[in-house]
Design an enzyme around this catalytic site. Structure first.
Site, PDB file in Angstrom:
ATOM      1  N   GLY A  10       0.984  -1.317  -0.273  1.00 14.57           N
ATOM      2  CA  GLY A  10       0.267   0.785  -0.092  1.00 14.57           C
ATOM      3  C   GLY A  10       0.989   0.919  -0.072  1.00 14.57           C
ATOM      4  O   GLY A  10       0.552   2.329   0.082  1.00 14.57           O
ATOM      5  N   ILE A  53      -1.433  -8.078  -1.062  1.00 15.62           N
ATOM      6  CA  ILE A  53      -1.077  -8.795   0.297  1.00 15.62           C
ATOM      7  C   ILE A  53      -2.157 -10.169  -0.267  1.00 15.62           C
ATOM      8  O   ILE A  53      -1.750 -11.196   0.290  1.00 15.62           O
ATOM      9  CB  ILE A  53      -1.174  -8.041   0.993  1.00 15.62           C
ATOM     10  N   TYR A 141     -15.514  -1.761   9.198  1.00 18.20           N
ATOM     11  CA  TYR A 141     -14.275  -1.258   9.041  1.00 18.20           C
ATOM     12  C   TYR A 141     -13.358  -1.276  10.785  1.00 18.20           C
ATOM     13  O   TYR A 141     -12.916  -1.868  11.084  1.00 18.20           O
ATOM     14  CB  TYR A 141     -13.854   0.909   8.541  1.00 18.20           C
TER      15      TYR A 141
HETATM   16  C1  AKB Z   1     -12.114   7.171   7.810  1.00 13.57           C
HETATM   17  O1  AKB Z   1     -12.856   8.241   8.279  1.00 13.57           O
HETATM   18  O2  AKB Z   1     -12.501   6.006   7.794  1.00 13.57           O
HETATM   19  C2  AKB Z   1     -10.125   7.239   8.491  1.00 13.57           C
HETATM   20  C3  AKB Z   1      -9.830   6.692  10.433  1.00 13.57           C
HETATM   21  C4  AKB Z   1     -10.761   7.488  11.404  1.00 13.57           C
HETATM   22  O3  AKB Z   1     -10.008   5.285  10.346  1.00 13.57           O
HETATM   23  N1  AKB Z   1     -10.127   8.331   8.592  1.00 13.57           N
END
Ligand code: AKB
Length: 320
Positions: A10, A53, A141
């Site tokens: 990356g 990866i 995330y």
């Molecule tokens: C996001 O906003 O997704 C990123 C983070 C805070 O991990 N910048």
């Protein structure tokens, strides 16, 4: 002593492009192998390879060929993109990390992997969020980052893999274009302000989020990588903090450079929900105690660097 040789996965992304440049400056151009999975910038100076990866055999071949000692895996979907493509996020953020840790175990590599304030969820204390606290993320995330942190610790405890990680806040830089993250509004706003004197913000005016100037994030990364292993007491990921601000506060700072600038608010419920689940300020005392972390840039300085950096980019674009 064996000289460190870095494989940066990356390498051409937001963090990668700046970290790779600093590593080359400190350790020498031949000590850094930059890996990108799509295209390699034509003007890149140094060793650069196209690989993914998610194809660990390809990466293992690079580790052997270049006699790598440290693997830095920065390949990651950010928060907004992860909600659009949860399967992609799961693969890149978590399976990519698993591949990295397996390679580190096999070839005895030191590892750096980025986590995020996104590990925290709506049940976490919002202010001065402690290192260890309730961590129940509600985004794809956040959950890939939290599971990833625990995976890092597991590989350290079970196989002694020397893995280091930081929970980055929103990172502000002017060298790469804004991308699909919740804190990325704080980059978009400069482009729109300079081009149009107007910005429509997807977050409420009082959404307070932790942020940091990119150079500080790079310094922290170099510092944690350079710290003796015995001083790294946390093998999940360290809290890291510089300052926080709301869209309203940022707009007021930008107004100092552009008095006619105005901001309006059109809330994007998906992005607002993510932001509302994150902390507002962070307690990073463990990073300060264990390896001497200290930020150099405050809110004012960051805004002024961002403003002049993005202004120059836009002026250059207008020349063509
Ligand atoms: C996001 O906003 O997704 C990123 C983070 C805070 O991990 N910048």
């Amino acid at each position: 002593m064996k000289k460190e040789k870095f494989l940066v996965i990356g390498a051409f992304g937001q963090i990668g492009s700046e970290l790779t440049a600093v590593l080359k400056r400190i350790y020498g151009e031949n000590q850094v192998v930059a890996v990108g999975h799509t295209t390699i910038p034509e003007d890149y100076q140094g060793i650069a390879v196209k690989a993914s990866i998610l194809n660990p055999e390809e990466i293992a071949a690079l580790v052997k060929k270049f006699q790598i000692t440290t693997i830095i895996n920065l390949a990651s979907f950010l928060s907004v993109k992860s909600e659009i493509d949860p399967d992609g996020a799961f693969a890149t953020n978590l399976l990519g990390l698993k591949n990295t840790l397996d390679l580190a175990k096999e070839f005895h590599l030191k590892v750096f992997w980025p986590s995020s304030i996104a590990v925290f969820g709506p049940t976490t204390p919002k202010n001065n969020t402690p290192q260890s606290t309730i961590i129940e993320p509600t985004t794809m995330y956040g959950l890939t980052k939290r599971a990833g942190e625990l995976l890092c610790q597991y590989y350290f405890l079970k196989w002694g893999v020397d893995v280091r990680s930081l929970r980055y806040p929103g990172l502000l830089d002017y060298k790469t274009p804004p991308s699909q993250g919740t804190t990325e509004y704080a980059k978009w706003i400069f482009y729109e302000a300079i081009k149009k004197n107007l910005y429509q913000c997807p977050l409420r005016e009082d959404t307070n989020l932790p942020m940091m100037y990119m150079e500080d994030a790079i310094l922290a990364t170099i510092k944690i990588l350079d710290t003796q292993a015995k001083k790294i007491k946390i093998r999940t990921s360290y809290n890291l903090y510089a300052f926080s601000f709301t869209p309203k506060q940022l707009a007021l700072k930008i107004k100092k450079f552009l008095p006619d600038f105005s901001i309006s608010y059109k809330i994007n419920p998906q992005i607002q929900t993510i932001a509302d689940s994150w902390p507002q300020t962070i307690d990073d005392s463990k990073a300060r105690e264990d390896w001497g972390w200290q930020p150099k840039y405050d809110f004012d300085e960051t805004v002024s660097i961002m403003f002049s950096g993005i202004k120059k980019i836009i002026e250059k674009q207008n020349e063509y």
